[in-house]
Design an enzyme around this catalytic site. Structure first.
Site, PDB file in Angstrom:
ATOM      1  N   VAL A  83       5.290  -5.942   4.114  1.00 11.11           N
ATOM      2  CA  VAL A  83       6.518  -6.733   4.188  1.00 11.11           C
ATOM      3  C   VAL A  83       7.493  -6.252   3.115  1.00 11.11           C
ATOM      4  CG1 VAL A  83       5.561  -8.801   5.254  1.00 11.11           C
ATOM      5  CG2 VAL A  83       5.426  -8.535   2.773  1.00 11.11           C
ATOM      6  N   ASN A 123       6.191  -2.063  -1.669  1.00  4.37           N
ATOM      7  CA  ASN A 123       6.408  -2.849  -2.897  1.00  4.37           C
ATOM      8  C   ASN A 123       5.455  -4.019  -3.035  1.00  4.37           C
ATOM      9  OD1 ASN A 123       8.512  -1.747  -4.452  1.00  4.37           O
ATOM     10  ND2 ASN A 123      10.018  -2.355  -2.903  1.00  4.37           N
ATOM     11  N   ASP A 126       4.211  -0.228  -7.954  1.00  2.00           N
ATOM     12  CA  ASP A 126       3.268   0.161  -9.023  1.00  2.00           C
ATOM     13  C   ASP A 126       1.916  -0.543  -8.835  1.00  2.00           C
ATOM     14  OD1 ASP A 126       5.285   1.661 -10.744  1.00  2.00           O
ATOM     15  OD2 ASP A 126       6.232  -0.298 -10.530  1.00  2.00           O
ATOM     16  N   HIS A 178       8.909  -0.323 -11.239  1.00  2.00           N
ATOM     17  CA  HIS A 178       9.994  -0.225 -10.247  1.00  2.00           C
ATOM     18  C   HIS A 178      10.364  -1.677  -9.939  1.00  2.00           C
ATOM     19  CE1 HIS A 178      12.421   0.748  -6.812  1.00  2.00           C
ATOM     20  NE2 HIS A 178      11.608   0.135  -5.972  1.00  2.00           N
TER      21      HIS A 178
HETATM   22  N1  LIG Z   1       9.293   2.045  -3.421  1.00  2.74           N
HETATM   23  C1  LIG Z   1      10.571   1.867  -3.161  1.00  2.74           C
HETATM   24  O1  LIG Z   1      11.443   2.372  -3.913  1.00  2.74           O
HETATM   25  C2  LIG Z   1      10.964   1.092  -1.953  1.00  2.74           C
HETATM   26  C3  LIG Z   1      10.000   0.372  -1.278  1.00  2.74           C
HETATM   27  N2  LIG Z   1      10.326  -0.373  -0.183  1.00  2.74           N
HETATM   28  C4  LIG Z   1       9.231  -1.125   0.420  1.00  2.74           C
HETATM   29  O2  LIG Z   1       8.729  -0.453   1.580  1.00  2.74           O
HETATM   30  C5  LIG Z   1       8.041  -1.406   2.393  1.00  2.74           C
HETATM   31  C6  LIG Z   1       8.475  -1.254   3.849  1.00  2.74           C
HETATM   32  O3  LIG Z   1       9.831  -1.664   3.999  1.00  2.74           O
HETATM   33  P1  LIG Z   1      10.571  -1.546   5.418  1.00  2.74           P
HETATM   34  O4  LIG Z   1      10.243  -0.277   6.068  1.00  2.74           O
HETATM   35  O5  LIG Z   1      11.973  -1.918   5.182  1.00  2.74           O
HETATM   36  O6  LIG Z   1       9.849  -2.724   6.228  1.00  2.74           O
HETATM   37  P2  LIG Z   1       9.763  -2.868   7.814  1.00  2.74           P
HETATM   38  O7  LIG Z   1       9.466  -4.291   8.081  1.00  2.74           O
HETATM   39  O8  LIG Z   1      10.948  -2.239   8.459  1.00  2.74           O
HETATM   40  O9  LIG Z   1       8.498  -1.989   8.207  1.00  2.74           O
HETATM   41  C7  LIG Z   1       7.201  -2.333   7.845  1.00  2.74           C
HETATM   42  C8  LIG Z   1       6.269  -1.734   8.885  1.00  2.74           C
HETATM   43  O10 LIG Z   1       4.926  -1.976   8.450  1.00  2.74           O
HETATM   44  C9  LIG Z   1       4.152  -2.256   9.627  1.00  2.74           C
HETATM   45  N3  LIG Z   1       2.940  -2.988   9.255  1.00  2.74           N
HETATM   46  C10 LIG Z   1       2.842  -4.246   8.760  1.00  2.74           C
HETATM   47  N4  LIG Z   1       1.547  -4.557   8.559  1.00  2.74           N
HETATM   48  C11 LIG Z   1       0.830  -3.463   8.905  1.00  2.74           C
HETATM   49  C12 LIG Z   1      -0.578  -3.157   8.904  1.00  2.74           C
HETATM   50  N5  LIG Z   1      -1.488  -4.062   8.514  1.00  2.74           N
HETATM   51  N6  LIG Z   1      -0.946  -1.947   9.324  1.00  2.74           N
HETATM   52  C13 LIG Z   1      -0.048  -1.021   9.738  1.00  2.74           C
HETATM   53  N7  LIG Z   1       1.285  -1.249   9.769  1.00  2.74           N
HETATM   54  C14 LIG Z   1       1.711  -2.454   9.342  1.00  2.74           C
HETATM   55  C15 LIG Z   1       5.107  -3.103  10.487  1.00  2.74           C
HETATM   56  O11 LIG Z   1       4.675  -3.145  11.847  1.00  2.74           O
HETATM   57  C16 LIG Z   1       6.422  -2.364  10.283  1.00  2.74           C
HETATM   58  O12 LIG Z   1       6.617  -1.337  11.253  1.00  2.74           O
HETATM   59  C17 LIG Z   1       8.367  -2.767   1.783  1.00  2.74           C
HETATM   60  O13 LIG Z   1       7.279  -3.221   0.992  1.00  2.74           O
HETATM   61  C18 LIG Z   1       9.570  -2.488   0.919  1.00  2.74           C
HETATM   62  O14 LIG Z   1       9.744  -3.432  -0.119  1.00  2.74           O
HETATM   63  C19 LIG Z   1      11.591  -0.397   0.310  1.00  2.74           C
HETATM   64  C20 LIG Z   1      12.576   0.343  -0.289  1.00  2.74           C
HETATM   65  C21 LIG Z   1      12.365   1.101  -1.495  1.00  2.74           C
HETATM   66  C1  LIG Z   2      13.775  -2.196  -2.137  1.00  2.94           C
HETATM   67  C2  LIG Z   2      13.555  -1.332  -3.291  1.00  2.94           C
HETATM   68  O1  LIG Z   2      12.516  -1.351  -3.899  1.00  2.94           O
HETATM   69  C3  LIG Z   2      14.627  -0.474  -3.731  1.00  2.94           C
HETATM   70  O2  LIG Z   2      15.537  -0.145  -2.965  1.00  2.94           O
HETATM   71  O3  LIG Z   2      14.627  -0.109  -4.917  1.00  2.94           O
END
Ligand SMILES: NC(=O)C1=CN([C@@H]2O[C@H](COP(=O)(O)OP(=O)(O)OC[C@H]3O[C@@H](n4cnc5c(N)ncnc54)[C@H](O)[C@@H]3O)[C@@H](O)[C@H]2O)C=CC1
Ligand SMILES: CC(=O)C(=O)O
Length: 315
Positions: A83, A123, A126, A178
């Protein structure tokens, strides 16, 4: 790690996962990409959509929707499943929900025989990277989180705009969590060979130290502002993940601020946090220790303590 048929298993084909996939395709960064998601139909649709663009790219990438068994011979498994934040939520609010998601992912990936490198973006990244290390039993150098790679790119962009110079000539890092406790160790920030602190102290400088503090605040707030405006952030992280992937596949020994296990560096142990690391085909070759001031050292210790506490909250 092979260089003849570089393969990535991508788990989570949502906005972040597919931004990574699209950027990988456009940069021709691997030969094979398998898309895996709880929502299999979505993964299939995404694979079709990307494949239909192949004729316009110089790439011969093999892209398909698959199963966890397809990770067996992958070199990298990238995890973007779970999520994401809603407006007003912090990254740490997601922790318990995403730990359950990871339980359902890491076990079948390791059972497939996968023996490559995990790259985690979910997220709070870390803590999720630490969870991946625990659940997989992999050596920590082969478990990498995107850490503050994106925040560092945001910082370099904003500094470049402010100083009116090419961000590629700016060597400055965001380190720590982060998240809300991340910070910029300004004592280590350079433009080409000049210290940015020295530049802003000069009589001719168009900006002052308070402007730098405003920039680090804007970097920290970026995700909140983007989520407020368009519900999610994805292009930047997709490109950051591609950059990390290229450093691994290219055996580059490049320095990127990823989330890595601290094992005595900066006086910290047993915590994953965003720090500059040398990356090559084996994963994290080394965590670089910056020559921080006492105040920066304390800020990093505080940030690491927040990450430790969040992790303890899972127990
Ligand atoms: N590290 C960073 O700098 C960043 C991290 N993120 C994080 O990335 C993650 C994904 O974000 P989005 O793509 O926007 O979310 P999203 O909701 O668009 O996609 C999440 C996907 O995960 C799938 N999913 C959920 N549970 C699952 C499971 N048990 N097994 C397999 N697939 C599963 C869903 O079906 C969906 O396709 C979030 O935790 C978000 O906070 C987002 C932006 C930057
Ligand atoms: C959502 C997030 O972790 C970012 O954009 O930094």
């Amino acid at each position: 790690m092979r260089i003849d048929n570089r393969k990535v298993g991508l788990i989570g084909t949502g906005m972040v996962g597919m931004s990574y996939a699209y950027s990988m395709l456009n940069q021709n960064a691997c030969e094979e990409l398998v898309l895996i998601d709880l929502d299999k139909k979505r993964a299939e649709g995404e694979a079709m959509d990307l494949n239909h663009g192949l004729a316009f790219s110089g790439s011969h990438m093999k892209i398909y929707a698959g199963e966890y068994e397809d990770c067996a011979d992958a070199d990298i498994v990238a995890i973007c499943a779970g999520v994401a934040q809603k407006p007003g939520e912090t990254r740490l609010d997601l922790l318990k929900r995403n730990r359950e998601v990871f339980r359902s992912i890491i076990e079948p990936v390791t059972a497939s025989g996968f023996s490559g490198i995990f790259l985690v973006a979910t997220n709070p990244v870390d803590v999720m990277t630490r969870v991946t290390c625990d659940l997989s039993g992999f050596p920590p150098e082969r478990v990498i989180g995107t850490g503050t790679a994106l925040d560092t790119a945001r910082l370099r962009y904003m500094l470049g705009e402010t100083l009116r110079v090419d961000p590629r000539n700016i060597h400055a890092y965001v380190i720590g969590e982060h998240g809300d406790s991340e910070f910029v160790p300004w004592s280590q920030a350079m433009f080409a060979t000049r210290s940015i602190e020295e530049i802003v102290a000069g009589d001719e400088s168009p900006i002052r130290m308070e402007d730098l503090e405003r920039i680090s605040e804007e970097v920290r707030e970026s995700a909140y502002r983007i989520i407020e405006a368009k519900r999610a952030t994805y292009y930047g992280i997709g490109m950051a993940m591609t950059r990390i992937t290229r450093a691994l596949f290219g055996n580059e020994n490049s320095v990127l601020t990823v989330s890595a296990l601290l094992n005595g560096e900066y006086g910290q142990r047993g915590v994953f946090a965003g720090v500059p690391c040398i990356l090559n085909q084996n994963g994290v070759r080394r965590v670089l220790e910056l020559d921080l001031t006492d105040t920066e050292w304390e800020k990093l210790a505080e940030s690491c303590e927040i990450l430790r506490e969040s992790y303890r909250g899972l127990e």
